[in-house]
Design a protein around this motif. Structure first.
Motif, short mmCIF file in Angstrom:
data_model
loop_
_atom_site.label_atom_id
_atom_site.label_comp_id
_atom_site.label_asym_id
_atom_site.label_seq_id
_atom_site.Cartn_x
_atom_site.Cartn_y
_atom_site.Cartn_z
N PHE A 106 0.85 -1.19 0.00
CA PHE A 106 0.00 0.00 0.00
C PHE A 106 0.88 1.24 0.00
O PHE A 106 1.92 1.28 0.66
N ARG A 107 0.45 2.25 -0.74
CA ARG A 107 1.16 3.53 -0.72
C ARG A 107 0.91 4.21 0.62
O ARG A 107 -0.10 3.98 1.27
N ARG A 108 1.80 5.06 1.03
CA ARG A 108 1.64 5.83 2.26
C ARG A 108 0.30 6.57 2.22
O ARG A 108 0.00 7.23 1.24
N GLY A 109 -0.49 6.40 3.24
CA GLY A 109 -1.78 7.06 3.34
C GLY A 109 -2.92 6.35 2.62
O GLY A 109 -4.07 6.77 2.75
N GLU A 110 -2.61 5.30 1.87
CA GLU A 110 -3.66 4.57 1.16
C GLU A 110 -4.47 3.74 2.17
O GLU A 110 -3.91 3.04 3.02
N GLY A 111 -5.77 3.84 2.09
CA GLY A 111 -6.64 3.14 3.03
C GLY A 111 -6.68 1.64 2.79
O GLY A 111 -6.51 1.18 1.67
N HIS A 112 -6.85 0.90 3.86
CA HIS A 112 -7.01 -0.55 3.79
C HIS A 112 -7.71 -1.01 5.06
O HIS A 112 -7.82 -0.28 6.04
N SER A 113 -8.19 -2.25 5.04
CA SER A 113 -8.81 -2.81 6.25
C SER A 113 -7.74 -2.96 7.33
O SER A 113 -6.56 -3.06 7.04
N VAL A 114 -8.20 -2.98 8.57
CA VAL A 114 -7.28 -3.08 9.70
C VAL A 114 -7.80 -4.17 10.65
O VAL A 114 -9.00 -4.21 10.94
N LEU A 115 -6.92 -5.02 11.11
CA LEU A 115 -7.27 -6.05 12.08
C LEU A 115 -7.18 -5.44 13.48
O LEU A 115 -6.12 -4.96 13.88
N ILE A 116 -8.29 -5.47 14.20
CA ILE A 116 -8.38 -4.83 15.51
C ILE A 116 -8.50 -5.87 16.62
O ILE A 116 -9.24 -6.85 16.49
#
Length: 148
Positions: A106-116
């Protein structure tokens, strides 16, 4: 095209593991199962995979004991695919792939899902192999001992 060589006799655990869950669809099915998917139609909608391919991968995952089929929990006539203990033990593999992808794809600042972590509400910390003393273990600090 000749049939794919199976790794059943390969002495390398990585080769055997990739043989079982190393194709795209199998790992994404396992990922979706960790996210709570259980029904064929839900997997199909999520993945956009052809029904015959999905059916084949689900059957293989059931045959090797990663998933099991159960009657639907809501009492309908559907069957559900549920992770077994063997399947649940793939969780660190999926997390490691996720974290590697977050760092490198992913590029810096590109959104993606996050495991919480549900307990803390914070992202799951980076997984790192640990030495017996608890310190981070780097690749140069390890070796593979080949079977003789």
């Amino acid at each position: 095209m000749p049939p794919r060589k199976l790794m059943n006799d390969e002495p390398c655990p990585v080769a055997r593991s990739v043989d079982v869950v190393g194709d795209r669809w199998s790992l994404l099915i396992v990922r979706d199962a960790f996210d709570g998917m259980r029904r064929f139609g839900d997997f199909q909608r999520s993945l956009g995979v052809a029904r015959n391919i999905l059916s084949d991968r689900l059957r293989k995952l059931v045959d090797i004991g990663i998933l099991e089929m159960r009657a639907a929990s809501d009492g309908t006539s559907y069957q559900e695919y549920v992770l077994t203990a063997k399947g649940e033990s793939l969780f660190p593999v999926v997390v490691a792939l996720r974290q590697w992808g977050e760092r490198h794809l992913f590029r810096r600042g590109e959104g993606h899902s996050v495991l919480i972590d549900k307990g803390t509400g914070k992202p799951v910390p980076l997984m790192t192999p640990r030495a017996k003393d608890g310190g981070a273990l780097s690749p140069v600090a390890t070796e593979v001992r080949k079977r003789s």
